[in-house]
Design an enzyme around this catalytic site. Structure first.
Site, PDB file in Angstrom:
ATOM      1  N   GLY A 100       0.403  96.937 134.798  1.00 31.50           N
ATOM      2  CA  GLY A 100       1.213  97.460 135.216  1.00 31.50           C
ATOM      3  C   GLY A 100       2.466  96.596 134.665  1.00 31.50           C
ATOM      4  O   GLY A 100       2.255  95.924 133.426  1.00 31.50           O
ATOM      5  N   LYS A 123      12.773  93.484 129.642  1.00 29.72           N
ATOM      6  CA  LYS A 123      11.097  92.457 129.640  1.00 29.72           C
ATOM      7  C   LYS A 123      11.051  91.354 129.056  1.00 29.72           C
ATOM      8  O   LYS A 123      12.403  90.817 128.251  1.00 29.72           O
ATOM      9  CB  LYS A 123      11.284  93.466 128.428  1.00 29.72           C
ATOM     10  CG  LYS A 123       9.880  93.536 127.728  1.00 29.72           C
ATOM     11  CD  LYS A 123       9.535  94.036 126.821  1.00 29.72           C
ATOM     12  CE  LYS A 123       7.879  94.137 126.096  1.00 29.72           C
ATOM     13  NZ  LYS A 123       7.696  95.179 125.144  1.00 29.72           N
ATOM     14  N   ASP A 135       2.264  84.878 131.634  1.00 32.38           N
ATOM     15  CA  ASP A 135       3.471  83.999 133.140  1.00 32.38           C
ATOM     16  C   ASP A 135       4.791  85.000 132.622  1.00 32.38           C
ATOM     17  O   ASP A 135       5.644  84.226 133.622  1.00 32.38           O
ATOM     18  CB  ASP A 135       3.950  82.586 131.476  1.00 32.38           C
ATOM     19  CG  ASP A 135       3.979  84.085 129.620  1.00 32.38           C
ATOM     20  OD1 ASP A 135       3.855  85.115 129.433  1.00 32.38           O
ATOM     21  OD2 ASP A 135       4.253  82.594 129.084  1.00 32.38           O
ATOM     22  N   ARG A 186      15.704  96.738 128.266  1.00 30.34           N
ATOM     23  CA  ARG A 186      15.107  98.648 127.152  1.00 30.34           C
ATOM     24  C   ARG A 186      16.074  99.499 127.807  1.00 30.34           C
ATOM     25  O   ARG A 186      16.425  99.694 128.798  1.00 30.34           O
ATOM     26  CB  ARG A 186      13.866  98.255 126.927  1.00 30.34           C
ATOM     27  CG  ARG A 186      13.631  99.861 126.873  1.00 30.34           C
ATOM     28  CD  ARG A 186      11.707  99.547 125.883  1.00 30.34           C
ATOM     29  NE  ARG A 186      10.782  99.464 127.509  1.00 30.34           N
ATOM     30  CZ  ARG A 186       9.948  99.038 127.109  1.00 30.34           C
ATOM     31  NH1 ARG A 186       9.626  98.319 126.096  1.00 30.34           N
ATOM     32  NH2 ARG A 186       8.856  99.113 128.320  1.00 30.34           N
ATOM     33  N   ARG A 193       4.650 105.966 131.073  1.00 32.00           N
ATOM     34  CA  ARG A 193       3.316 106.360 130.721  1.00 32.00           C
ATOM     35  C   ARG A 193       2.457 107.349 130.889  1.00 32.00           C
ATOM     36  O   ARG A 193       2.176 107.543 131.934  1.00 32.00           O
ATOM     37  CB  ARG A 193       2.946 104.734 130.567  1.00 32.00           C
ATOM     38  CG  ARG A 193       3.484 103.684 129.816  1.00 32.00           C
ATOM     39  CD  ARG A 193       3.755 102.037 130.503  1.00 32.00           C
ATOM     40  NE  ARG A 193       4.595 101.664 131.135  1.00 32.00           N
ATOM     41  CZ  ARG A 193       5.242 100.584 130.003  1.00 32.00           C
ATOM     42  NH1 ARG A 193       3.754  99.931 129.202  1.00 32.00           N
ATOM     43  NH2 ARG A 193       6.038  99.549 130.352  1.00 32.00           N
ATOM     44  N   ASP A 262      -1.264 103.187 127.737  1.00 29.67           N
ATOM     45  CA  ASP A 262      -0.220 102.385 128.292  1.00 29.67           C
ATOM     46  C   ASP A 262       1.150 102.294 127.406  1.00 29.67           C
ATOM     47  O   ASP A 262       1.964 101.398 128.067  1.00 29.67           O
ATOM     48  CB  ASP A 262      -0.700 101.390 129.252  1.00 29.67           C
ATOM     49  CG  ASP A 262      -0.854 100.201 128.426  1.00 29.67           C
ATOM     50  OD1 ASP A 262      -2.040 100.119 127.954  1.00 29.67           O
ATOM     51  OD2 ASP A 262      -0.699  98.569 128.230  1.00 29.67           O
ATOM     52  N   ASP A 272       6.820 100.317 123.099  1.00 29.60           N
ATOM     53  CA  ASP A 272       6.570  98.839 123.494  1.00 29.60           C
ATOM     54  C   ASP A 272       6.027  98.941 122.159  1.00 29.60           C
ATOM     55  O   ASP A 272       4.815  98.286 121.650  1.00 29.60           O
ATOM     56  CB  ASP A 272       4.846  99.516 124.639  1.00 29.60           C
ATOM     57  CG  ASP A 272       5.046  98.740 125.804  1.00 29.60           C
ATOM     58  OD1 ASP A 272       6.062  98.414 125.809  1.00 29.60           O
ATOM     59  OD2 ASP A 272       4.443  98.266 127.053  1.00 29.60           O
TER      60      ASP A 272
HETATM   61  P1  AMP Z   1       1.073  94.928 126.123  1.00 30.72           P
HETATM   62  O1  AMP Z   1       0.188  94.033 125.039  1.00 30.72           O
HETATM   63  O2  AMP Z   1       2.786  94.104 126.234  1.00 30.72           O
HETATM   64  O3  AMP Z   1       1.742  96.462 125.756  1.00 30.72           O
HETATM   65  O4  AMP Z   1       0.863  94.683 127.448  1.00 30.72           O
HETATM   66  C1  AMP Z   1      -0.042  94.937 128.130  1.00 30.72           C
HETATM   67  C2  AMP Z   1      -0.799  94.771 129.221  1.00 30.72           C
HETATM   68  O5  AMP Z   1      -0.455  93.030 129.633  1.00 30.72           O
HETATM   69  C3  AMP Z   1       0.609  95.531 130.021  1.00 30.72           C
HETATM   70  O6  AMP Z   1       0.638  94.992 131.706  1.00 30.72           O
HETATM   71  C4  AMP Z   1       1.591  94.038 129.964  1.00 30.72           C
HETATM   72  O7  AMP Z   1       2.443  93.944 131.808  1.00 30.72           O
HETATM   73  C5  AMP Z   1       0.849  92.771 130.616  1.00 30.72           C
HETATM   74  N1  AMP Z   1       1.595  91.272 130.102  1.00 30.72           N
HETATM   75  C6  AMP Z   1       1.586  91.630 128.360  1.00 30.72           C
HETATM   76  N2  AMP Z   1       2.136  90.007 128.168  1.00 30.72           N
HETATM   77  C7  AMP Z   1       2.454  89.605 129.216  1.00 30.72           C
HETATM   78  C8  AMP Z   1       3.191  88.571 129.964  1.00 30.72           C
HETATM   79  N3  AMP Z   1       3.632  87.774 129.283  1.00 30.72           N
HETATM   80  N4  AMP Z   1       2.989  88.216 131.189  1.00 30.72           N
HETATM   81  C9  AMP Z   1       2.224  89.468 132.174  1.00 30.72           C
HETATM   82  N5  AMP Z   1       1.504  90.083 131.301  1.00 30.72           N
HETATM   83  C10 AMP Z   1       2.093  90.515 130.476  1.00 30.72           C
HETATM   84 MG    MG Z   2       2.440  98.213 126.401  1.00 25.67          MG
END
Ligand code: AMP
Ligand code: MG
Length: 498
Positions: A100, A123, A135, A186, A193, A262, A272
């Site tokens: 999510g 973001k 975090d 963004r 997605r 996702d 992303d």
């Molecule tokens: P991503 O690799 O950026 O596509 O992220 C994959 C999932 O991890 C998504 O659900 C993001 O919202 C979550 N996510 C990525 N980085 C963080 C972060 N620093 N804190 C919390 N959730 C994260």
């Molecule tokens: Mg992502």
């Protein structure tokens, strides 16, 4: 800002936009209603006038301080209804039900004067219900990389999300050591997605799956309503756009890096950005993400991986469409991809009409590009500008020498093929320039502007953004970016945190 000044049309913030938050009117458990957790020392690092214009914001009327305090959550935005969206998805081939918006939120949806709808997503706004171990923050380095890539893609005419602005801060978090946090605003018509559909399928909530499909069709694919099965038509439309998108990536040597479901937009946009790379040297097995041990998302695997992702979306739509029909559609994916790749490569090579041997010529080009470790983008730019191909400086364009002369031989065939084109040289060149820009975003360029931004100087970032928005126009100050990448470029290491 005193109210009278605002009403006088002087200094406005995002409240000047017309919000209509349709996703926030969908069932409450599809998202978490949430507030932004402000960063310390938030300040504007970059503002994107063309995207402001897209939204219908007049940059001259905008108060930058008000914009920052709204993006940073110091004050709320009248009309907005911030929500973190729930979705799931397949990460590196495995289903993860716990995804999510873990560090982002949909601030709201706006409608401009042309009746176009745009999502504004922030973001890096802090923890949400979907943050898991994270975090909730985005570091400046990765936010700059996303911003740069999205402008570069837009400049190349490749579908992508954009960004309205980048807010930097004095707050730090742990990534590659302690790094400053930022928020990227963004902008895209769509934040739905593949994983949104997978969420309802795998939780067996087929009524809600249908509700999401209806919402998506009504908002993004209204033409599908006329079809016998609108859900199948929707799927086919997503397939076509997605095949076309990956074809464009392959034509420009772009490696996305994390093609999880996702990270796949149902609008067929590049979405992303993480450890992406426009390759300096054509290397089919190139893996952009150093955390991707198996090379699942290697450059040359992208078409089949995107097909795999399309099959994951097809699976999620089985309650709405007979499986056989989805499978039948999938069978056509590779042909759609190949046709779109051929179309753009013909354009990049300056062929206005199609000839029988073109496919072979393009295939040979990629084969030789691999053998010579060709910088395909600089090579195609050189072809665009060259009067006499004998004068091409092949040594500066190849990582490995053309020892058996296959590149020179290919150039001979190419010259013969060009001679059969009806267009005059100036017309051919103008057409080629539109698809073979002088500047392409490289990782080393991003590294350079990130280094300066870490020192508090955002000018190099903003100059590079301007360059990438119009990559065909010569920029005297930054023209070194048209040249060979520096030696240290090959040592840049990108990971999921990029
Ligand atoms: P991503 O690799 O950026 O596509 O992220 C994959 C999932 O991890 C998504 O659900 C993001 O919202 C979550 N996510 C990525 N980085 C963080 C972060 N620093 N804190 C919390 N959730 C994260
Ligand atoms: Mg992502």
């Amino acid at each position: 800002m005193p109210d009278d000044l605002m009403e006088g049309g002087m200094a406005k913030g995002l409240e000047a936009l017309s919000f209509d938050n349709s996703y926030a009117r969908l069932p409450e458990h599809w998202y978490q209603r949430i507030d932004i957790k402000p960063l310390k020392g938030a300040h504007l690092a970059s503002f994107n006038p063309p995207v402001a214009a897209m939204l219908g914001l007049d940059p001259c009327e905008l108060d930058p301080n008000r914009l920052v305090s709204q993006i940073n959550g110091d004050v709320s935005v009248p009309g907005a209804d911030p929500i973190a969206m729930k979705y799931t998805g397949h990460q590196f081939g495995f289903y993860n039900p716990d995804l999510g918006d873990g560090r982002g939120l949909l601030l709201g949806e706006v409608i401009n004067d042309k009746r176009e709808r745009w999502d504004i997503h922030l973001k890096g706004i802090g923890r949400t219900a979907y943050s898991r171990f994270g975090d909730g923050r985005a570091v400046l380095r990765s936010s700059i990389r996303e911003y740069l890539a999205s402008e570069a893609m837009a400049g190349l005419g490749i579908p992508t999300t954009r960004a309205l602005c980048l807010v930097a801060s004095d707050q730090f978090t742990q990534r590659n050591g302690m790094e400053p946090c930022a928020v990227l605003a963004r902008v895209t018509p769509c934040h739905i997605r593949f994983g949104h559909f997978e969420y309802f399928f795998y939780s067996r909530r087929y009524d809600e799956l249908k509700q999401l499909a209806d919402y998506t069709i009504d908002r993004y694919y209204p033409e599908c309503r006329k079809a016998d099965n609108p859900y199948l038509a929707f799927y086919q439309a997503v397939q076509s756009r997605t095949a076309s998108l990956v074809a464009l990536w392959q034509c420009y040597g772009f490696v996305h890096g994390v093609l999880n479901t996702d990270n796949m937009s149902v609008l067929g946009e590049t979405f992303d950005y993480g450890p992406y790379t426009f390759m300096d040297r054509y290397e089919p097995g190139f893996v952009a993400n150093k955390n991707d041990d198996e090379g699942r998302y290697a450059f040359d695997r992208q078409p089949e991986i995107v097909l795999w992702n399309m099959s994951a979306l097809a699976q999620a739509l089985v309650p709405l469409v007979p499986q056989k029909e989805l499978e039948q559609s999938l069978v056509g994916f590779m042909k759609e991809f190949r046709d779109q790749e051929a179309l753009r490569m013909r354009a990049r090579l300056g062929f206005q009409r199609e000839e029988k041997g073109d496919r072979e010529l393009v295939d040979a080009f990629f084969r030789i590009a691999r053998e010579c470790q060709l910088d395909i983008n600089r090579f195609l730019y050189a072809l665009t500008e060259a009067n006499d191909f004998n004068g091409l400086d092949l040594a500066s364009l190849c990582g490995r020498c053309d020892t058996d002369g296959s590149l020179s031989e290919w150039l001979g065939h190419y010259r013969e093929r060009l001679a059969r084109e009806a267009a005059s040289d100036p017309i051919r060149r103008a057409q080629m320039r539109s698809v073979n820009p002088r500047y392409v975003l490289r990782n080393y360029m991003a590294e350079e502007v990130i280094r300066e931004a870490h020192n508090g100087d955002y000018k190099p970032l903003n100059n590079l953004l301007a360059l990438l928005r119009t990559p065909a126009e010569k920029n005297e100050q930054l023209d070194h970016y048209a040249g060979t990448p520096p030696d240290w470029a090959g040592a840049i290491c990108l990971t999921c945190s990029s």
